[in-house]
Write a protein that holds these residues in place. Structure first.
Motif, PDB file in Angstrom:
ATOM      1  N   LEU A   1       0.821  -1.211   0.000  1.00 17.13           N
ATOM      2  CA  LEU A   1       0.000   0.000   0.000  1.00 17.13           C
ATOM      3  C   LEU A   1       0.863   1.273   0.000  1.00 17.13           C
ATOM      4  N   VAL A   2       1.949   1.241   0.784  1.00 11.39           N
ATOM      5  CA  VAL A   2       2.720   2.475   0.998  1.00 11.39           C
ATOM      6  C   VAL A   2       3.701   2.795  -0.148  1.00 11.39           C
ATOM      7  N   VAL A   3       4.372   1.759  -0.677  1.00  5.52           N
ATOM      8  CA  VAL A   3       5.450   2.021  -1.650  1.00  5.52           C
ATOM      9  C   VAL A   3       4.960   2.778  -2.898  1.00  5.52           C
ATOM     10  N   PRO A   4       3.809   2.401  -3.472  1.00  8.77           N
ATOM     11  CA  PRO A   4       3.354   3.174  -4.644  1.00  8.77           C
ATOM     12  C   PRO A   4       3.179   4.661  -4.323  1.00  8.77           C
ATOM     13  N   LEU A   5       2.788   4.956  -3.088  1.00  7.01           N
ATOM     14  CA  LEU A   5       2.641   6.360  -2.691  1.00  7.01           C
ATOM     15  C   LEU A   5       4.012   7.052  -2.649  1.00  7.01           C
ATOM     16  N   LEU A   6       4.995   6.394  -2.023  1.00 10.09           N
ATOM     17  CA  LEU A   6       6.331   6.999  -1.938  1.00 10.09           C
ATOM     18  C   LEU A   6       6.941   7.149  -3.332  1.00 10.09           C
ATOM     19  N   ASP A   7       6.745   6.153  -4.186  1.00 14.05           N
ATOM     20  CA  ASP A   7       7.284   6.233  -5.557  1.00 14.05           C
ATOM     21  C   ASP A   7       6.665   7.410  -6.309  1.00 14.05           C
ATOM     22  N   ALA A   8       5.366   7.563  -6.165  1.00 14.98           N
ATOM     23  CA  ALA A   8       4.682   8.653  -6.874  1.00 14.98           C
ATOM     24  C   ALA A   8       5.203  10.004  -6.382  1.00 14.98           C
ATOM     25  N   ALA A   9       5.433  10.105  -5.071  1.00 13.98           N
ATOM     26  CA  ALA A   9       5.933  11.373  -4.509  1.00 13.98           C
ATOM     27  C   ALA A   9       7.322  11.689  -5.063  1.00 13.98           C
ATOM     28  N   LYS A  10       8.202  10.675  -5.102  1.00 13.45           N
ATOM     29  CA  LYS A  10       9.566  10.903  -5.602  1.00 13.45           C
ATOM     30  C   LYS A  10       9.555  11.245  -7.095  1.00 13.45           C
ATOM     31  N   GLU A  11       8.634  10.628  -7.820  1.00 14.36           N
ATOM     32  CA  GLU A  11       8.540  10.939  -9.261  1.00 14.36           C
ATOM     33  C   GLU A  11       8.145  12.402  -9.465  1.00 14.36           C
TER      34      GLU A  11
ATOM     35  N   LYS B   1      10.617  14.946 -11.362  1.00 24.14           N
ATOM     36  CA  LYS B   1      10.171  15.607 -12.600  1.00 24.14           C
ATOM     37  C   LYS B   1      10.149  17.119 -12.436  1.00 24.14           C
ATOM     38  N   GLY B   2      10.334  17.585 -11.199  1.00 26.98           N
ATOM     39  CA  GLY B   2      10.316  19.028 -10.943  1.00 26.98           C
ATOM     40  C   GLY B   2       8.912  19.605 -10.860  1.00 26.98           C
ATOM     41  N   VAL B   3       7.922  18.747 -10.640  1.00 23.32           N
ATOM     42  CA  VAL B   3       6.533  19.239 -10.553  1.00 23.32           C
ATOM     43  C   VAL B   3       6.353  20.076  -9.295  1.00 23.32           C
ATOM     44  N   ALA B   4       6.925  19.619  -8.184  1.00 23.14           N
ATOM     45  CA  ALA B   4       6.811  20.366  -6.929  1.00 23.14           C
ATOM     46  C   ALA B   4       7.914  19.909  -5.983  1.00 23.14           C
TER      47      ALA B   4
ATOM     48  N   PRO C   1      20.583   6.301 -17.757  1.00 19.06           N
ATOM     49  CA  PRO C   1      20.596   7.740 -17.447  1.00 19.06           C
ATOM     50  C   PRO C   1      19.316   8.467 -17.868  1.00 19.06           C
ATOM     51  N   ASP C   2      18.532   7.857 -18.784  1.00 16.91           N
ATOM     52  CA  ASP C   2      17.300   8.529 -19.218  1.00 16.91           C
ATOM     53  C   ASP C   2      16.107   8.210 -18.326  1.00 16.91           C
ATOM     54  N   SER C   3      16.305   7.292 -17.397  1.00 19.28           N
ATOM     55  CA  SER C   3      15.123   6.873 -16.611  1.00 19.28           C
ATOM     56  C   SER C   3      14.893   7.804 -15.424  1.00 19.28           C
ATOM     57  N   LEU C   4      13.644   7.837 -15.006  1.00 17.79           N
ATOM     58  CA  LEU C   4      13.263   8.655 -13.851  1.00 17.79           C
ATOM     59  C   LEU C   4      13.880   8.093 -12.565  1.00 17.79           C
ATOM     60  N   ASN C   5      13.976   6.758 -12.497  1.00 18.65           N
ATOM     61  CA  ASN C   5      14.603   6.155 -11.305  1.00 18.65           C
ATOM     62  C   ASN C   5      16.059   6.583 -11.173  1.00 18.65           C
ATOM     63  N   HIS C   6      16.744   6.738 -12.307  1.00 12.28           N
ATOM     64  CA  HIS C   6      18.142   7.195 -12.280  1.00 12.28           C
ATOM     65  C   HIS C   6      18.213   8.607 -11.687  1.00 12.28           C
ATOM     66  N   LYS C   7      17.307   9.430 -12.139  1.00 11.85           N
ATOM     67  CA  LYS C   7      17.261  10.822 -11.656  1.00 11.85           C
ATOM     68  C   LYS C   7      16.963  10.847 -10.144  1.00 11.85           C
ATOM     69  N   ILE C   8      15.999  10.007  -9.719  1.00 14.35           N
ATOM     70  CA  ILE C   8      15.646   9.954  -8.286  1.00 14.35           C
ATOM     71  C   ILE C   8      16.862   9.484  -7.477  1.00 14.35           C
ATOM     72  N   ALA C   9      17.553   8.460  -7.997  1.00 13.74           N
ATOM     73  CA  ALA C   9      18.737   7.940  -7.292  1.00 13.74           C
ATOM     74  C   ALA C   9      19.786   9.037  -7.146  1.00 13.74           C
ATOM     75  N   GLU C  10      19.984   9.823  -8.205  1.00 12.04           N
ATOM     76  CA  GLU C  10      20.965  10.923  -8.140  1.00 12.04           C
ATOM     77  C   GLU C  10      20.583  11.938  -7.065  1.00 12.04           C
ATOM     78  N   LEU C  11      19.300  12.274  -7.053  1.00 20.18           N
ATOM     79  CA  LEU C  11      18.834  13.272  -6.072  1.00 20.18           C
ATOM     80  C   LEU C  11      18.994  12.758  -4.642  1.00 20.18           C
ATOM     81  N   LEU C  12      18.666  11.479  -4.439  1.00 21.19           N
ATOM     82  CA  LEU C  12      18.803  10.904  -3.097  1.00 21.19           C
ATOM     83  C   LEU C  12      20.278  10.847  -2.697  1.00 21.19           C
TER      84      LEU C  12
END
Ligand code: NAD
Length: 320
Positions: A227-237, A241-244, A288-299
């Protein structure tokens, strides 16, 4: 089954909390650590959680006369809220506080740590190779009677059963963070887990004041994290993506749903390193083009600055 000796492999965020709940409920508890450096990292964690546990007991005295107290008291620390009183909580603190010190032992010698263990809880980092290695290493060191459990969040017991040398006595026992308050213990076997071992672990979970959640089959991420992980993934995405920014995302979730906690506050609590380790297991994280790559860099950027979450005093929020 009687659980006289409880052994933790790893004393990180979760290992130290599990050890303290085991100690609090009267079990002789040993945390095996691999180096002096690990001791240096585990001791302050234990200290911090001891303090939080006692603080939560103290705070629950204010709830005694509150009609909503029964919803908010720390469920893992107080057995029953029926006819609770300030005196009873004081007695509990006096009785249990010493246990949090006296019943926890740190041990570097693996043989000594494992000797005569009734139950072992592996709570090492979410690294499948390291888990496999330790199971193979302890295989012939543990007693016939010993039940071996893993607190893995994202992996499955069936992935490791063959390396344990005791597949029938191996299963997952998965805790939530802040286990003295959020006291679910998800119990999940693999196909080869015996009913006897499964039931013994249910009993152990009750023994240490957890609410056993019995899963009938293997499910990646159990019930809670499904239940929780999809929420955390959506938040990190949204963040990547720079939405907020994280605070805006958390605030939206909290106001919009009435939930007291936002997803980034949750990641701070879990610890950014654990979150990063889980992300590193994803297939596209090196692309490098994936969103997960970008999230990993930010973390990683935050981890390199020491901003690893609540335990470090700073993560997405400042806790000093
Ligand atoms: N953090 C959470 O909220 C949470 C919740 C439930 C389950 N879990 C699971 O619990 C486990 C531990 O997570 P954590 O958050 O406590 O991690 P952590 O990084 O805080 O602690 C990991 C511990 O493992 C030790 N360790 C790492 N590699 C090792 C090795 N090769 N040999 C021996 N010891 C080693 C570290 O020294 C440390 O004591 C993971 O499987 C994680 O998925 C975590």
């Amino acid at each position: 089954m009687e659980f006289k000796k409880v052994v933790l492999l790893g004393g990180g965020v979760l290992g130290s909390q599990i050890a303290l709940m085991s100690a609090y409920t009267g079990h002789d508890t040993t945390i095996w650590l691999r180096s002096e450096d690990s001791i240096g990292r585990t001791e302050p964690k234990l200290e911090r959680f001891r303090k939080l546990i006692i603080e939560d007991l103290e705070k629950s005295k204010d709830l005694v006369e509150n009609e909503f107290g029964k919803y908010f008291y720390p469920k893992g620390l107080i057995d029953s809220w029926d006819d609770i009183s300030v005196e009873k909580i004081d007695e509990l603190i006096e009785e249990r506080k010493p246990r949090l010190e006296e019943n926890v032992h740190l041990e570097l010698d693996l043989d000594k740590a494992l000797a005569d263990a009734d139950i072992i809880i592996e709570a090492m980092s979410e690294n499948p190779e390291a888990k496999k290695d330790i199971y193979e290493k302890i295989n012939d060191k543990i007693d016939e009677k010993t039940i071996l459990t893993t607190n893995t969040s994202t992996l499955l017991p069936s992935q490791f059963a063959e390396y344990t040398g005791r597949p029938e006595k191996y299963l997952a026992l998965h805790f939530s963070n802040n286990i003295w308050k959020h006291n679910t213990a998800e119990i999940m076997g693999h196909e080869g887990t015996s009913e006897e071992a499964y039931n013994a672990v249910v009993e152990f979970a009750e023994d240490i004041n957890m609410v056993p959640v019995e899963l009938k089959k293997e499910q990646p991420r159990y019930i809670l994290n499904s239940l929780v992980v999809p929420l955390l993934d959506a938040a990190k995405e949204l963040w990547a993506k720079g939405v907020a920014d994280p605070k805006t995302i958390d605030t939206t979730w909290k106001i919009g749903t009435g939930t007291p906690f936002g997803p980034f506050e949750g990641i701070d609590l879990i610890g950014l390193e654990t979150d990063y380790n889980i992300l590193k297991n994803k297939d596209d994280v090196d692309d490098p083009d994936s969103l997960n790559h970008k999230i990993a860099e930010l973390l990683k950027e935050k981890i390199d600055k020491g901003e690893t979450g609540v335990n470090a005093g700073k993560g997405f929020y400042d806790y000093e």
